[in-house]
Structure formats: C-alpha cells, structure tokens
Design an enzyme around this catalytic site. Structure first.
Site, PDB file in Angstrom:
ATOM      1  CD  GLU A 104     -55.253 -26.967 -50.853  1.00 53.21           C
ATOM      2  OE1 GLU A 104     -54.816 -28.236 -51.328  1.00 53.21           O
ATOM      3  OE2 GLU A 104     -56.590 -26.895 -50.316  1.00 53.21           O
ATOM      4  CD  GLU A 124     -55.551 -28.439 -45.519  1.00 55.49           C
ATOM      5  OE1 GLU A 124     -56.129 -27.609 -46.589  1.00 55.49           O
ATOM      6  OE2 GLU A 124     -54.218 -28.536 -45.035  1.00 55.49           O
TER       7      GLU A 124
END
Length: 686
Positions: A104, A124
């Site tokens: 990210e 995730e």
C-alpha cells in the site's frame, strides 16, 4: 531513536527504514515516514524522494500486534495519502517483500522499482481482513480490477517480473543494483511536469466499468474459495467500489469494511492462528541457546506411502536420503511413486524438470539395513505394530552411529516403550507426519521421557527446514491429534446406533467447515486398516462392511457407494446394516438436529483437549489448535477447537457436555480443567 532516517544526495532525498526483522509498519515507522515526507517536500533543493528499507526486506506489512488496540496517529491511510500528495515524485525501491501495508505504501508512491526476486502482495484476507490503507482502491487503478481481484481475494503474492508485466512495477533492477536503479529513475522523472497519481487514474478500471458482470462471475468462479468467509466478500465489494465510485468514497467504504472485519470473530480467529503458529516453536523449559545436531543425511526405513512422502520433504529441502526396504519390489514401487509425485507437481509448475532430477538424485534406495549407519537422523515409517517397531529400534541401535537421532513416525504408540529397546533412549523421539506426508504441513514432535533438549530442538529445527509446522507433544496414546480424533470417532459410532446416518454425521462437520466427516475419512483411508479377515467377528458395523467387501473408496463402496469419478452417494445397504446393529443394541432410533450432532462430536474433542492440557501432553491450548488446523483441516476462520470453544464460551461447552452426559457413555468424564475455566469465565487461550 526513530527507525526512519533520511539523507540528502544532491537533488535526491532518501528515506530509509531500519526496523528489524521485517520493517513492520508500526507507529514509530508510520510517524517517521510522515515526518520524512514532509521534510523532503519542505526542502527546496530536493527534486525527488526515494523510499527504501535496510535489512532483508521492504515493508512486509502492518504491525499485527497493534490490531484491536486504539490506533496511534498517524494511521497508515494518512501516511499513504501524504506520500501520494507529495509535490515531488516519490519512488519506492523494493526488495524482499512488499506485502500488505508495504505494498500500500508502494502503491501510494508515484513510481516503483524492484529487484527480480522481490514479491508483492496484499495477504490481509489470510488474516480475515482486507487491505485498509487504500490497497483495494489503488491496486485496481494500477493493474485493472480483474487482476486486482485475483491478488486481493487470494492473498497470494506475485513475483516482481509478473508485477512488472502487469504494470505494478515500473522498472526492474539488478539484484545488487536496486538503489542505483531507483536513483536513476528518480533523476529521469524529476524534471517531468506531472507524475502518475494512482488515486486519479481511470485507464485501468475502464474495462471493468464496461463489464458490470465481472464481479458476479468472479464470485461464481471462486465460490469454493470464499464459501463461509467474510473477508473475501468484503474484498470483492471494495474492489467493485474502486470501479464504480470516486476514490474518496471507495476508501471510506474500505475503511468501514476493515473495521467491521477487524472486530469480527473470523479475523480474531485467523490472527490467533498467525500467532499460535509462531508460539508453537517455543518449547517450555528449553533454553533459547540449546545446541542442535547437524543433519546432513537422513535415513528412512520403509518405502510405502508414508516413507516415500516423508523422504520427499528432505529431498526437496536438499538433504540426501537413504531409503531402506526389505524387498526390491516394494522399494522399486516406492521410488516410482515418489518420482510420479514429483512429476505431477512439475506438470503443475511447482518444480522445474531439473529440480525433480536433482531431488531424485539425492535419494539412495537400498535393501541394505547397514546403509543407515552413516545417517544423522533415521525415521522409521513401518506398520503400526509395537512388536515390529521394538524389533526395528533394537536393530537400529546396533547400526546407527553414535549421536544419531532415532525417530518413529508412529501415530499412536508409546515412544518411551520403543526407546527402551535401545541403549540411547535420550536420542529417541516421535516424528509423526500426516498423510500425504509430502503435502500436509503438520509435524507432531513427540518428546519421550528421556529425550534430551538438543534432540528435541533438532527435531523442531528439522521440521522448520523441511517446511512443516512442528508442534511438541508428550507421550500418550494418539498424542494430541489422534487422541482427540478418537473421542470424536467414539461419538460418531454411537450416533449411528442412535438413529443418525453416516451422511448426516459427515454433513454436520462439513457444513461447519471441516474438509470431510468421520465416515468420509474412513472410506478414504480404507475401512480395512487394522482389520484381519482371519479374526473378524462381525462385532462392529465396520467389520461387517469389510466382510461384505465394502472397504472404502478403493473398492468402490464403503459407508458410501462411489461412482467411477469417486462421487459418493448414500447407501441403502449400509443403512440396513446399521439398522440391524441398532436393533441389537436395544436403543430406540430417534431424529437428530445438525446442531445436536455437532455438539456430540466436537464438545468431547474439546473436553479431551482440556485433559491433554491437564496432563501436560500439550504445552498450550494454541498448540492443540495448530495440530487440528494443519493436521486435520479444521477451518482456520474458527481458530481451532480450543479457540472456537473460547469464542462460543467454555461455559456453553460444559453445559452441553452435562446435557449430553448419559449419551456420552458410562466411562465419559468431564475435564477438571474445562470445569474450572468455565466456572471462572476464563478462556483456554489466555
């Protein structure tokens, strides 16, 4: 001292993270990044910013220990927004892994440079979460919605070369030239008027806008992977938002979904698994500096299914193996099956042909028992017969060199009794692999009464080297996993005589998330394991099935009838056999709800787990969870049997056991540990 440092090199401004072991994006790193980005932008002499990491990897993700706790500002979304909003181009220099929050951060940068060995991903979902710092919104804008769905919903990383082909990486660097390549790219772009701002891009999501059925097709095509899981569906919804709504609305939805998941039971369970796997490596009473033995050659006694599978683990890890059998035909058959297994994996892209040849080249098959004499670790993998194993260990003791470790792959038998046949009981232990041994990740390491710390530590280290998740068990019949399995099977057999069908019982567990139920498992393994046609007495349902040729999938019929494609259907013949036994037992048949069947099967398992803890067979409740997760396919989103008990309340388990008390049998007793935990309102897991 901050883990983030900065330095100026002409017009370049370097931001370096040094936060061992994996540059996790904890509060200090986030704060340091935000401060450094602001500093670089405030310096009029700076024309480009490069973010890099010292150590073995780029940012490998968020600091998972912060999950569930009050967030300390700045949060990662704010840091990523600050990076993307930089008035000067920001380049990410990626080596090792850029995972989760690390990717990210990289997506928020204007450019990305990576070495070919790097891996990039958003894993995730494997913790029951979704990327919460803009990952679900930025990745589709860089590589397209369909490709982003594949990465985010599976959680699997991609290599840098594939990422470069997809547009996720702008430039590939030489393995030893990452920072030079990043500096070169920075100098190349610093004079450009504009730089790609991911959140403003629309070119890559245009195809998905024109194909509104994409997301439902993805759900349908991946139904098996996402069934029963909250996080994959949330990931799909977030990527769909990236296509259909402005970036700000999409990130707001992403954050809302993240907060819902992070407080939910599934993510709590999956984070428990993450920590439990690491905790399993810690051995009570064993000093961290305990020396281990060098294992340079492994001996395997037995070339059957287990022996061959066990051997493959070592061959794949680069460790030579001497495999001993009694008969040439059995040895040849075992070696042939190993090669076929490797070639099947190579056909799927898991190995290159030269890797298969190298692995098989490390194998020395022989009929010479004496050949085991130069092995550092010898693993016996023969039939589950105590007399046979005792005889083998007595012989092994004669040929094994001093200091060699002797291990049994027994799944039930007393390791101390086996060790007593040798003059080196301190160098004997159990190494219980699960079938198929070349695939299943669990390894139960059984510590004998006299097993030395160095031998135990060596077995655990060996397990890690060959890619297993190793858990220490004490000595008892069945150790951790099979002892609990026996408690479940006892109730499954009892339920048959009380009116439940095999398929009802199996369905109660598969709908819970188990890969198969007890009778499916029995058919797969073969009903004739341990059955002797010469001594059979028609005293159990299983014996009668074997007598009638119903011996499982291999004969086309067992508890179920099987088609040529191994599809299963309930059997009227089996129902009649069970009904006959039920009549003889004198128990009137009755109907069962799925919930009642599940309680009868699972609550006694948890009770047995509590007894295992009482007796010190398992070090901690989370070790029991790991055994069942990796050895028996317990659904990870429930965290394992002991964590699941914590989630629903140990008091509920106790009341259920008391309610079913009469049906559980005269010999059934409730664990004192379970009673105490329930009465105190505590948990098995801390």
């Amino acid at each position: 001292m901050s883990p983030i440092s900065t330095r100026k090199d002409g017009k370049l401004f370097w931001i370096i993270s040094d936060n061992p072991p994996v540059n996790a994006l904890g509060h200090a790193v986030r704060a340091g990044l935000a401060e450094a980005i602001a500093k670089g932008n405030a310096d009029g002499g700076v024309q480009a910013i490069i973010i890099a990491c010292d150590g073995r990897t780029f940012f490998a993700g968020a600091d998972i220990t912060e999950f569930g706790k009050p967030l300390q500002a700045p949060g990662l979304p704010e840091v990523c927004d600050a990076i993307e909003s930089s008035s000067k181009p920001v380049i990410a220099a990626i080596h090792g892994t850029a995972l989760g929050g690390g990717l990210e951060v990289a997506l928020a940068c204007h450019y990305r440079v990576a070495v070919p060995s790097a891996k990039l991903g958003l894993p995730e979902v494997k913790l029951g979460l979704l990327p919460g710092a803009g990952g679900t919104q930025r990745l589709p804008r860089v590589i397209g919605a369909e490709a982003a769905l594949g990465m985010i919903v599976s959680g699997n990383p991609v290599g840098a070369k594939a990422a470069h082909a997809a547009g996720l990486v702008d430039k590939l660097a030489e393995e030893d030239g990452l920072r030079d390549a990043a500096a070169a790219l920075a100098k190349e772009v610093m004079d450009r008027d504009t730089h790609p701002v991911t959140s403003r891009r629309g070119d890559k999501i245009r195809a998905a806008k024109e194909d509104p059925g994409l997301f439902d097709r993805f759900r349908k095509d991946n139904a098996r992977m996402i069934l029963g899981l909250d996080a994959p569906e949330a990931c799909i919804a977030a990527v769909e938002a990236a296509v259909n709504v402005p970036f700000e609305k999409g990130t707001a939805l992403e954050r809302e979904l993240f907060m819902k998941l992070v407080t939910g039971d599934q993510s709590k369970a999956m984070r428990h698994v993450f920590f439990a796997e690491r905790m399993a490596q810690k051995i009570d009473g064993l000093p961290k500096d305990t020396a281990t033995y060098r294992i340079e050659r492994v001996g395997i006694l037995g070339a059957g299914t287990m022996g061959g599978g066990i051997a493959m683990n070592f061959l794949t890890a680069g460790i030579p193996v001497t495999m001993v059998e009694r008969e040439q035909a059995a040895l040849d058959r075992g070696v042939s099956i190993m090669r076929k297994n490797y070639e099947r994996s190579a056909a799927k892209g898991k190995f290159k042909p030269e890797q298969v040849e190298a692995a098989m080249g490390r194998l020395s098959p022989t009929l010479d028992f004496e050949a085991l004499g130069d092995c550092d670790l010898i693993i016996e993998a023969v039939f589950e017969n105590m007399d046979l194993k005792k005889d083998i260990f007595s012989r092994l003791d004669q040929v094994a060199k001093p200091g060699a470790i002797l291990a049994s792959n027994t799944s039930y038998l007393d390791i101390d009794e086996i060790a007593a046949q040798t003059r080196r009981p301190d160098h004997v232990l159990g190494m219980h692999f699960f079938s198929p041994a070349n695939v299943m990740k669990l390894l139960e390491v059984v510590r004998g009464r006299e097993t030395t710390p160095a031998v135990l530590a060596t077995a655990m280290a060996v397990g890690k080297k060959i890619g297993k998740v190793a858990v220490v068990s004490g000595v008892c019949h069945g150790f951790i996993g099979n002892r609990m399995l026996a408690a479940r099977q006892e109730q499954a057999n009892a339920l048959l005589l009380e009116g439940a069908t095999p398929w009802q019982i199996d369905d109660a567990l598969t709908s819970f998330g188990m890969p198969m139920g007890p009778f499916q498992m029995a058919d797969l393994a073969g009903l004739d394991i341990g059955w002797n046609p010469e001594t059979t007495s028609s005293s159990t349902v299983r014996e009668v099935l074997c007598e009638q040729g119903r011996r499982g999938q291999k004969t086309g019929k067992g508890f179920y009838d099987y088609g040529e494609d191994r599809s299963r259907t309930p059997s009227k013949e089996v129902e009649a056999i069970i009904a006959d036994f039920a009549r003889k037992s004198g128990k009137p048949p009755r109907d069962f709800t799925e919930g009642e069947i599940r309680e009868r099967l699972i609550y006694p398992m948890i009770n047995e787990g509590a007894k295992i803890l009482e007796e010190g067979i398992a070090q901690r409740a989370s070790d029991i969870d790991i055994v069942w997760l990796y050895g028996y396919g317990w659904p990870a989103w429930t965290g394992g049997p002991m964590f699941w008990a914590d989630t629903i309340g140990v008091g509920r388990v106790l009341s259920g056991l008391e309610r079913h008390g009469r049906a559980l049998g005269e010999d059934f007793t409730i664990s004192d540990r379970l009673k105490t935990i329930a009465e105190d309102g505590r948990r098995f897991n801390g």
